[in-house]
Write a protein that holds these residues in place. Structure first.
Motif, PDB file in Angstrom:
ATOM      1  N   GLU A   1      -2.054  29.260   4.690  1.00  0.00           N
ATOM      2  CA  GLU A   1      -0.910  28.347   4.577  1.00  0.00           C
ATOM      3  C   GLU A   1      -1.272  26.907   4.258  1.00  0.00           C
ATOM      4  O   GLU A   1      -0.385  26.071   4.134  1.00  0.00           O
ATOM      5  CB  GLU A   1      -0.130  28.335   5.900  1.00  0.00           C
ATOM      6  N   ILE A   2      -2.541  26.572   4.150  1.00  0.00           N
ATOM      7  CA  ILE A   2      -2.899  25.158   4.094  1.00  0.00           C
ATOM      8  C   ILE A   2      -2.846  24.566   2.688  1.00  0.00           C
ATOM      9  O   ILE A   2      -3.030  23.353   2.536  1.00  0.00           O
ATOM     10  CB  ILE A   2      -4.286  24.899   4.706  1.00  0.00           C
ATOM     11  N   ALA A   3      -2.571  25.386   1.654  1.00  0.00           N
ATOM     12  CA  ALA A   3      -2.541  24.849   0.294  1.00  0.00           C
ATOM     13  C   ALA A   3      -1.574  23.671   0.128  1.00  0.00           C
ATOM     14  O   ALA A   3      -1.925  22.681  -0.531  1.00  0.00           O
ATOM     15  CB  ALA A   3      -2.224  25.951  -0.717  1.00  0.00           C
ATOM     16  N   PRO A   4      -0.353  23.698   0.694  1.00  0.00           N
ATOM     17  CA  PRO A   4       0.531  22.541   0.530  1.00  0.00           C
ATOM     18  C   PRO A   4      -0.045  21.260   1.131  1.00  0.00           C
ATOM     19  O   PRO A   4       0.106  20.168   0.550  1.00  0.00           O
ATOM     20  CB  PRO A   4       1.821  22.961   1.240  1.00  0.00           C
ATOM     21  N   GLU A   5      -0.697  21.366   2.296  1.00  0.00           N
ATOM     22  CA  GLU A   5      -1.306  20.181   2.901  1.00  0.00           C
ATOM     23  C   GLU A   5      -2.463  19.680   2.049  1.00  0.00           C
ATOM     24  O   GLU A   5      -2.618  18.469   1.829  1.00  0.00           O
ATOM     25  CB  GLU A   5      -1.791  20.516   4.316  1.00  0.00           C
ATOM     26  N   VAL A   6      -3.286  20.598   1.570  1.00  0.00           N
ATOM     27  CA  VAL A   6      -4.421  20.209   0.733  1.00  0.00           C
ATOM     28  C   VAL A   6      -3.935  19.562  -0.566  1.00  0.00           C
ATOM     29  O   VAL A   6      -4.500  18.565  -1.034  1.00  0.00           O
ATOM     30  CB  VAL A   6      -5.314  21.427   0.442  1.00  0.00           C
ATOM     31  N   ALA A   7      -2.869  20.124  -1.147  1.00  0.00           N
ATOM     32  CA  ALA A   7      -2.330  19.570  -2.390  1.00  0.00           C
ATOM     33  C   ALA A   7      -1.841  18.140  -2.193  1.00  0.00           C
ATOM     34  O   ALA A   7      -2.046  17.272  -3.061  1.00  0.00           O
ATOM     35  CB  ALA A   7      -1.200  20.458  -2.918  1.00  0.00           C
ATOM     36  N   ARG A   8      -1.196  17.877  -1.070  1.00  0.00           N
ATOM     37  CA  ARG A   8      -0.729  16.511  -0.822  1.00  0.00           C
ATOM     38  C   ARG A   8      -1.911  15.566  -0.636  1.00  0.00           C
ATOM     39  O   ARG A   8      -1.876  14.405  -1.060  1.00  0.00           O
ATOM     40  CB  ARG A   8       0.198  16.455   0.392  1.00  0.00           C
ATOM     41  N   TYR A   9      -2.986  16.045  -0.004  1.00  0.00           N
ATOM     42  CA  TYR A   9      -4.181  15.206   0.108  1.00  0.00           C
ATOM     43  C   TYR A   9      -4.763  14.911  -1.268  1.00  0.00           C
ATOM     44  O   TYR A   9      -5.138  13.768  -1.576  1.00  0.00           O
ATOM     45  CB  TYR A   9      -5.229  15.883   0.990  1.00  0.00           C
ATOM     46  N   ILE A  10      -4.865  15.931  -2.124  1.00  0.00           N
ATOM     47  CA  ILE A  10      -5.446  15.739  -3.462  1.00  0.00           C
ATOM     48  C   ILE A  10      -4.649  14.715  -4.270  1.00  0.00           C
ATOM     49  O   ILE A  10      -5.205  13.920  -5.018  1.00  0.00           O
ATOM     50  CB  ILE A  10      -5.527  17.091  -4.191  1.00  0.00           C
ATOM     51  N   ARG A  11      -3.326  14.720  -4.086  1.00  0.00           N
ATOM     52  CA  ARG A  11      -2.483  13.769  -4.809  1.00  0.00           C
ATOM     53  C   ARG A  11      -2.642  12.346  -4.284  1.00  0.00           C
ATOM     54  O   ARG A  11      -2.419  11.387  -5.028  1.00  0.00           O
ATOM     55  CB  ARG A  11      -1.011  14.187  -4.689  1.00  0.00           C
ATOM     56  N   ALA A  12      -3.011  12.193  -3.021  1.00  0.00           N
ATOM     57  CA  ALA A  12      -3.134  10.847  -2.446  1.00  0.00           C
ATOM     58  C   ALA A  12      -4.330  10.803  -1.497  1.00  0.00           C
ATOM     59  O   ALA A  12      -4.187  10.650  -0.289  1.00  0.00           O
ATOM     60  CB  ALA A  12      -1.847  10.477  -1.704  1.00  0.00           C
ATOM     61  N   PRO A  13      -5.552  10.933  -2.020  1.00  0.00           N
ATOM     62  CA  PRO A  13      -6.728  11.031  -1.151  1.00  0.00           C
ATOM     63  C   PRO A  13      -7.012   9.771  -0.341  1.00  0.00           C
ATOM     64  O   PRO A  13      -7.691   9.847   0.680  1.00  0.00           O
ATOM     65  CB  PRO A  13      -7.869  11.321  -2.139  1.00  0.00           C
ATOM     66  N   ALA A  14      -6.495   8.642  -0.781  1.00  0.00           N
ATOM     67  CA  ALA A  14      -6.734   7.397  -0.050  1.00  0.00           C
ATOM     68  C   ALA A  14      -5.577   7.038   0.874  1.00  0.00           C
ATOM     69  O   ALA A  14      -5.567   5.967   1.473  1.00  0.00           O
ATOM     70  CB  ALA A  14      -6.976   6.251  -1.033  1.00  0.00           C
ATOM     71  N   GLY A  15      -4.601   7.954   1.006  1.00  0.00           N
ATOM     72  CA  GLY A  15      -3.392   7.618   1.745  1.00  0.00           C
ATOM     73  C   GLY A  15      -3.549   7.592   3.247  1.00  0.00           C
ATOM     74  O   GLY A  15      -3.025   6.703   3.918  1.00  0.00           O
TER      75      GLY A  15
END
Length: 335
Positions: A109-123
């Motif tokens: 299930e972690i793909a959505p969380e990982v995808a959001r990190y990839i989009r904003a790695p410095a967030g």
């Protein structure tokens, strides 16, 4: 908005069984740390906040991007004890640069969380703590793994007493994680998903009794694979009667860690370590989350954590973690 060490730690689901205990564990570790108990039921959240002391309560709406919080609200971190299918909690944390910790996702299930990190790695720093009891098997396993020069196999078994399932959120997680997908295991260096009878096998309780269990896939297996390069890794979870209750006492929670490989002397080595908490899974999970929060905020173990994607074992030293567990009443034994 940026994280501030004296801004309240927002615990979403903080009025639940484990969330409320996590708030209490944080309070014991850091008496001056402000805490905000967030939940759908404001009255329930207020009752928990009063019991914790030095805490405030706030209503949370997971369907809103702002979580229903005032624009003037300021927090130091966002800790989530419910399955947030919208990921609005993560979006909120990233938008405000706040450390984030989640606890309820299976490895599938972690793909959505990982995808959001990839989009904003410095967030924001994002701690994925959806391990068994938020790291209570993986971190001790890595502590015990230091006895080995090379590890071939790690078998984790967890026995949860049938009277210790927890609240509605915990039960919903259990149902979802055991029915929505198979269980992820590593077999001879190959990733596999086990389903049905293939996933079933027996585990041994700390008193030697055999209990039926099945493969389960929180994040422990993938964490340990990356950390150890073992070729066989599996976690099995049984729901039944723990050894303490068979003796006529209150239920406990049990974790067994078996490791096989080669010792530093070059000889074959196999060890089994057992961990038991006499009050069940909730206080153990709560302490694990509290230790994750203190590390994210730089309250122990170093400076506040920089933006990134983390597992508990990449932030918390296994020796320190095990010491804290033992101080909290976890009994350990080399079997």
């Amino acid at each position: 908005m940026s994280a501030h060490p004296l801004a309240p730690v927002l615990i979403v689901g903080g009025s639940g069984v484990v969330g409320s205990q996590a708030a209490q564990a944080l309070r014991r570790l850091h008496p001056a740390l402000p805490i905000a108990i967030g939940g759908r039921d404001l009255a329930k959240a207020q009752a928990v906040a009063a019991a914790v002391g030095g805490a405030e309560a706030t209503a949370i709406d997971l369907q809103r991007a702002d979580l229903g919080l005032p624009e003037t609200a300021r927090y130091g971190a966002v800790i989530v004890f419910v399955k947030d299918a919208s990921l609005n909690t993560l979006k909120y944390a990233q938008a405000h640069g706040l450390p984030y910790l989640s606890t309820s996702s299976g490895s599938f299930e972690i793909a959505p969380e990982v995808a959001r990190y990839i989009r904003a790695p410095a967030g924001a720093p994002i701690l994925l703590a959806s391990h068994w009891l938020a790291g209570a098997a993986t971190l001790p396993a890595l502590h015990y793994a230091r006895e080995f020069a090379r590890i071939e196999r790690i078998d984790l078994s967890a026995l949860l007493d049938e009277q210790d399932m927890g609240g509605p959120a915990a039960y919903a997680d259990y149902e979802r994680l055991t029915t929505a997908a198979g269980a992820q295991v590593l077999e001879d260096g190959q990733w596999r998903w086990l389903r049905g009878d293939e996933a079933v096998r027996d585990i041994v309780s700390v008193d030697g009794e055999t209990v039926q269990a099945a493969a389960y896939s929180p994040l422990d297996v993938v964490s340990l694979a990356a950390a150890t390069d073992a070729r066989w890794i599996r976690l099995d979870m049984g729901l039944g009667v723990t050894a303490s209750r068979r003796r006529g006492e209150a239920y406990s929670t049990e974790i067994a860690i078996s490791i096989e490989g080669t010792g530093h002397d070059g000889e074959p080595l196999r060890v089994r370590h057992e961990l038991v908490h006499p009050a069940g899974q909730a206080p153990l999970t709560a302490l694990s989350i509290a230790l994750g929060v203190e590390r994210l905020l730089g309250l122990a173990g170093g400076a506040p954590v920089a933006p990134g994607l983390y597992f508990p074992e990449t932030l918390i030293e296994p020796d320190y973690y095990l010491q804290r567990l033992q101080e909290a009443g976890v009994r350990t034994r080399r079997a």
